[in-house]
Enzyme design. Sequence first.
Site, PDB file in Angstrom:
ATOM      1  N   SER A  40       3.795   6.819  -2.214  1.00 41.47           N
ATOM      2  CA  SER A  40       2.862   7.938  -2.119  1.00 41.47           C
ATOM      3  C   SER A  40       3.520   9.251  -2.581  1.00 41.47           C
ATOM      4  O   SER A  40       3.963   9.315  -3.704  1.00 41.47           O
ATOM      5  CB  SER A  40       2.324   7.992  -0.696  1.00 41.47           C
ATOM      6  OG  SER A  40       1.169   8.761  -0.630  1.00 41.47           O
ATOM      7  N   ASP A 126      -6.207   0.172  -2.312  1.00 43.34           N
ATOM      8  CA  ASP A 126      -5.725   1.513  -1.961  1.00 43.34           C
ATOM      9  C   ASP A 126      -6.861   2.528  -2.118  1.00 43.34           C
ATOM     10  O   ASP A 126      -7.380   2.725  -3.221  1.00 43.34           O
ATOM     11  CB  ASP A 126      -4.541   1.891  -2.854  1.00 43.34           C
ATOM     12  CG  ASP A 126      -3.766   3.087  -2.320  1.00 43.34           C
ATOM     13  OD1 ASP A 126      -4.403   4.002  -1.761  1.00 43.34           O
ATOM     14  OD2 ASP A 126      -2.533   3.108  -2.460  1.00 43.34           O
ATOM     15  N   HIS A 158      -3.113   1.594   1.332  1.00 44.05           N
ATOM     16  CA  HIS A 158      -2.067   2.554   1.003  1.00 44.05           C
ATOM     17  C   HIS A 158      -0.869   2.366   1.927  1.00 44.05           C
ATOM     18  O   HIS A 158      -0.896   2.842   3.074  1.00 44.05           O
ATOM     19  CB  HIS A 158      -2.673   3.946   1.171  1.00 44.05           C
ATOM     20  CG  HIS A 158      -1.839   5.029   0.581  1.00 44.05           C
ATOM     21  ND1 HIS A 158      -1.611   5.121  -0.774  1.00 44.05           N
ATOM     22  CD2 HIS A 158      -1.165   6.059   1.155  1.00 44.05           C
ATOM     23  CE1 HIS A 158      -0.852   6.184  -1.005  1.00 44.05           C
ATOM     24  NE2 HIS A 158      -0.570   6.762   0.143  1.00 44.05           N
TER      25      HIS A 158
END
Length: 357
Positions: A40, A126, A158
């Site tokens: 991320s 995601d 995610h």
Amino acid sequence: MGKRFMLFYLATILLVNASVLQKLPNLNIDLVGTTVSGISSGAYMSGQMHVALSSFIKGSAIVAGGPVGCTRGYLIYATTECMANPQDLNIQSVDEAIDKLNKDKKIDDVSNLKGAKSYIFAGLKDTVVLPLGGVHLQDQFTKLGVQLKTVYDIPAEHAYITNNFGNVCDFKGSPYINNCNYNQAYESLNYLYGGKLKAGTKAIDSNLFEFNQQNYFSSFMTSLYSSGYVYIPTNCAGGKKKCRLHINFHGCKQSVEILGTNYITMIGINDVAEANDIVVLYPQTSKNPIFPYNPEGCWDWWGYTEWNSMLAPTGYYNFNSAGLNFLSKEGLQIKSIWQMAQDLASGNKTSQKLEQE
Ligand SMILES: *[C@@H]1O[C@H](CO)[C@@H](O)[C@H](O)[C@H]1NC(C)=O
């Protein structure tokens, strides 16, 4: 027992209390060949580090991220083009940002990226950084000559992915570590290191150290936490053996300030590191609700460490670019982290080669 309770139970009993180093040790590490990884905001940070320092960094594993320079210093693009609406990404403007940094010599020459390696992972499910972000990164790195392994077929939300810890594969939530029966730590590092890594053994708790990160920043603008962490495999301690360096970046809401050492100990990288003589540096952000605006302890991939980000008239939705300095070798976070790496590698014995070579 419910899954959530089970996870909490595991997280509690596995908390590792690392001993504290006042100074990073001088290990026998050659910085040429360093690799990076992250999830991320840490995925974006990995790409930025790889591109900024490509004369040293030869591999990156990018989990749930997108192209380097995606935001061009605008927070508004972080949440839109670089997370929720990648179909709207202005790719030309991202390419121009990297070209400019390259021409101004604010990053290592991009020609160093030819033949470097990158592992790109985008979870099928995601909903935070949409999978198309990974494809944009693939296109960008292909143009720069990077060799790629892409993994787009795992039905993951995610998260950093494991084969033994975390929430179910398509769950969205803390600690953003999901069990998809896939050993991402091993698969990604094994690709970056040429497919010759030994299967992970169990990491050794006492090989994880906390160190004073305050030695590495002078301004609160850097938004680093007081402590960072480093995993030093038994064979690498005291500079006995030539070892490699890997740097991993946590995602938002995953720093030690938020999860304790759970992220560091549970994603599986230390197991791979112990078996293959890889020292792992885990720099840590601090969170700040006001300025620099970083309430979730994300890595800086939109320019919050730049003073001009303060010109933002409306707080969160910054319509002014913070500039591109945060992407460069002089970016506050990149500079601090690379200093940590240089200190760790200051025992490099030029006469000694890596065993595998
Ligand atoms: C570290 O040592 C190696 C030899 O093992 C040498 O080739 C390399 O240039 C040195 N690295 C740095 C960053 O000085």
